[in-house]
Design a protein around this motif. Structure first.
Motif, PDB file in Angstrom:
ATOM      1  N   LYS A  78       0.818  -1.216   0.000  1.00  7.93           N
ATOM      2  CA  LYS A  78       0.000   0.000   0.000  1.00  7.93           C
ATOM      3  C   LYS A  78       0.850   1.264   0.000  1.00  7.93           C
ATOM      4  O   LYS A  78       0.327   2.364   0.066  1.00  7.93           O
ATOM      5  N   GLY A  79       2.196   1.105  -0.020  1.00 10.74           N
ATOM      6  CA  GLY A  79       3.085   2.257  -0.038  1.00 10.74           C
ATOM      7  C   GLY A  79       3.418   2.812   1.340  1.00 10.74           C
ATOM      8  O   GLY A  79       4.034   3.862   1.452  1.00 10.74           O
ATOM      9  N   GLU A  80       3.030   2.096   2.389  1.00 11.43           N
ATOM     10  CA  GLU A  80       3.332   2.541   3.754  1.00 11.43           C
ATOM     11  C   GLU A  80       4.728   2.074   4.147  1.00 11.43           C
ATOM     12  O   GLU A  80       5.120   0.943   3.848  1.00 11.43           O
ATOM     13  N   ARG A  81       5.467   2.936   4.830  1.00  9.42           N
ATOM     14  CA  ARG A  81       6.818   2.595   5.271  1.00  9.42           C
ATOM     15  C   ARG A  81       6.774   1.900   6.630  1.00  9.42           C
ATOM     16  O   ARG A  81       6.169   2.392   7.572  1.00  9.42           O
ATOM     17  N   VAL A  82       7.429   0.763   6.696  1.00  9.91           N
ATOM     18  CA  VAL A  82       7.579   0.011   7.935  1.00  9.91           C
ATOM     19  C   VAL A  82       9.054   0.122   8.314  1.00  9.91           C
ATOM     20  O   VAL A  82       9.921  -0.368   7.589  1.00  9.91           O
ATOM     21  N   PHE A  83       9.320   0.793   9.429  1.00  8.87           N
ATOM     22  CA  PHE A  83      10.692   1.037   9.847  1.00  8.87           C
ATOM     23  C   PHE A  83      11.227  -0.163  10.626  1.00  8.87           C
ATOM     24  O   PHE A  83      10.753  -0.467  11.715  1.00  8.87           O
ATOM     25  N   LEU A  84      12.219  -0.834  10.044  1.00 10.42           N
ATOM     26  CA  LEU A  84      12.777  -2.035  10.665  1.00 10.42           C
ATOM     27  C   LEU A  84      13.569  -1.713  11.920  1.00 10.42           C
ATOM     28  O   LEU A  84      13.676  -2.553  12.817  1.00 10.42           O
ATOM     29  N   ASP A  85      14.121  -0.497  12.000  1.00 10.36           N
ATOM     30  CA  ASP A  85      14.849  -0.107  13.211  1.00 10.36           C
ATOM     31  C   ASP A  85      13.917  -0.001  14.419  1.00 10.36           C
ATOM     32  O   ASP A  85      14.375  -0.077  15.558  1.00 10.36           O
ATOM     33  N   ASP A  86      12.611   0.170  14.186  1.00 15.22           N
ATOM     34  CA  ASP A  86      11.635   0.248  15.276  1.00 15.22           C
ATOM     35  C   ASP A  86      11.374  -1.118  15.912  1.00 15.22           C
ATOM     36  O   ASP A  86      10.868  -1.193  17.024  1.00 15.22           O
ATOM     37  N   VAL A  87      11.679  -2.188  15.192  1.00 16.60           N
ATOM     38  CA  VAL A  87      11.368  -3.537  15.677  1.00 16.60           C
ATOM     39  C   VAL A  87      12.616  -4.401  15.808  1.00 16.60           C
ATOM     40  O   VAL A  87      12.528  -5.624  15.818  1.00 16.60           O
ATOM     41  N   SER A  88      13.787  -3.763  15.866  1.00 19.13           N
ATOM     42  CA  SER A  88      15.036  -4.520  15.977  1.00 19.13           C
ATOM     43  C   SER A  88      15.944  -3.860  17.009  1.00 19.13           C
ATOM     44  O   SER A  88      15.684  -2.753  17.470  1.00 19.13           O
ATOM     45  N   ASP A  89      17.022  -4.554  17.335  1.00 19.31           N
ATOM     46  CA  ASP A  89      17.955  -4.054  18.336  1.00 19.31           C
ATOM     47  C   ASP A  89      19.372  -4.348  17.857  1.00 19.31           C
ATOM     48  O   ASP A  89      19.583  -5.171  16.950  1.00 19.31           O
ATOM     49  N   VAL A  90      20.326  -3.706  18.482  1.00 18.62           N
ATOM     50  CA  VAL A  90      21.733  -3.919  18.152  1.00 18.62           C
ATOM     51  C   VAL A  90      22.055  -5.406  18.257  1.00 18.62           C
ATOM     52  O   VAL A  90      21.682  -6.069  19.232  1.00 18.62           O
ATOM     53  N   GLY A  91      22.697  -5.939  17.235  1.00 19.65           N
ATOM     54  CA  GLY A  91      23.070  -7.352  17.199  1.00 19.65           C
ATOM     55  C   GLY A  91      22.117  -8.220  16.413  1.00 19.65           C
ATOM     56  O   GLY A  91      22.459  -9.345  16.050  1.00 19.65           O
ATOM     57  N   ASP A  92      20.917  -7.722  16.115  1.00 20.72           N
ATOM     58  CA  ASP A  92      19.963  -8.490  15.314  1.00 20.72           C
ATOM     59  C   ASP A  92      20.436  -8.569  13.866  1.00 20.72           C
ATOM     60  O   ASP A  92      21.031  -7.623  13.335  1.00 20.72           O
ATOM     61  N   VAL A  93      20.168  -9.698  13.230  1.00 20.93           N
ATOM     62  CA  VAL A  93      20.368  -9.846  11.788  1.00 20.93           C
ATOM     63  C   VAL A  93      18.986 -10.047  11.193  1.00 20.93           C
ATOM     64  O   VAL A  93      18.281 -10.992  11.543  1.00 20.93           O
TER      65      VAL A  93
END
Length: 171
Positions: A104-119
Motif C-alpha cells: 500500500k506504499g506505507e513505510r515500515v521502519f525495521l529499526d523500530d522492531v530490531s535491536d543492536v546485534g539483530d540480523v
C-alpha cells in the motif's frame, strides 16, 4: 542511486585482518540456503561463479544520511538480503532509518522492531531505503553520530551480464 553515507567494504579475496568473514559465515550460510544455494557459495577468495560475497559496514550521519528507495537485484545469487543492526533507534539516532514499503506504499521502519546485534533477512526485491537520519540535526560528516549497519550482500562481478543492478525508484 542517491544516498549519503560512509561505506567500508570487505571482499573474500582481500586479506581479512579482522576475521569478518569468519564472524559472519553463519549469516551468509543461512542467506545462501534461503536462496537455494550451497551454503558456502560465493565465499571463496576467487568466486566460483560470477558473483562474490561483499560485507559492507554503512554509516548514515545525523542530519544528512539517507539512501533512496530502491529494489536490490534478485537472481540465482540472492533472494534475501541480511542486514546486521549496529545502532539503536532512540539512542544513537531518533528519526528516520531503514524501512521497507508495504504493497500500500506505507513505510515500515525495521529499526523500530530490531535491536543492536539483530540480523534481519528480507526479500531483496522489496522496496526499501533509509529515510534521512535525524533531519534538522547539525551536519558533521566526520563526527560519526547517526546510524550504523552491516550489509551481508552478494554482488555480481563486472563481467556478469545475467544479473541486473539495483533499481532506483526515486529521481
Amino acid at each position: 542511486m542517491k544516498g549519503c553515507f560512509h561505506q567500508f567494504v570487505f571482499f573474500p579475496w582481500n586479506q581479512d585482518l579482522f576475521g569478518f568473514f569468519d564472524l559472519f559465515t553463519d549469516a551468509y550460510r543461512l542467506k545462501n540456503r534461503l536462496s537455494g544455494l550451497e551454503e558456502m557459495a560465493f565465499m571463496g577468495p576467487a568466486s566460483e561463479k560470477d558473483c562474490i560475497a561483499r560485507l559492507a559496514f554503512q554509516f548514515y550521519p545525523k542530519g544528512m544520511g539517507f539512501l533512496n528507495k530502491h529494489r536490490d537485484p534478485v537472481n540465482y545469487h540472492q533472494l534475501v538480503v541480511p542486514i546486521f543492526i549496529m545502532s539503536q533507534k532512540g539512542k544513537e539516532f531518533h528519526k528516520g532509518g531503514l524501512y521497507v514499503e508495504s504493497k500500500k506504499g506505507e513505510r515500515v521502519f525495521l529499526d523500530d522492531v530490531s535491536d543492536v546485534g539483530d540480523v534481519l533477512y528480507f526479500k531483496a526485491d522489496l522496496v526499501h531505503g533509509v529515510e534521512k537520519i535525524d533531519p534538522g540535526s547539525n551536519e558533521d560528516w566526520l563526527d560519526f553520530q547517526g546510524r550504523w549497519m552491516g550489509l551481508l550482500a552478494v554482488n555480481k562481478l563486472n563481467f556478469n551480464d545475467s544479473v541486473q543492478d539495483s533499481q532506483d525508484l526515486e529521481a
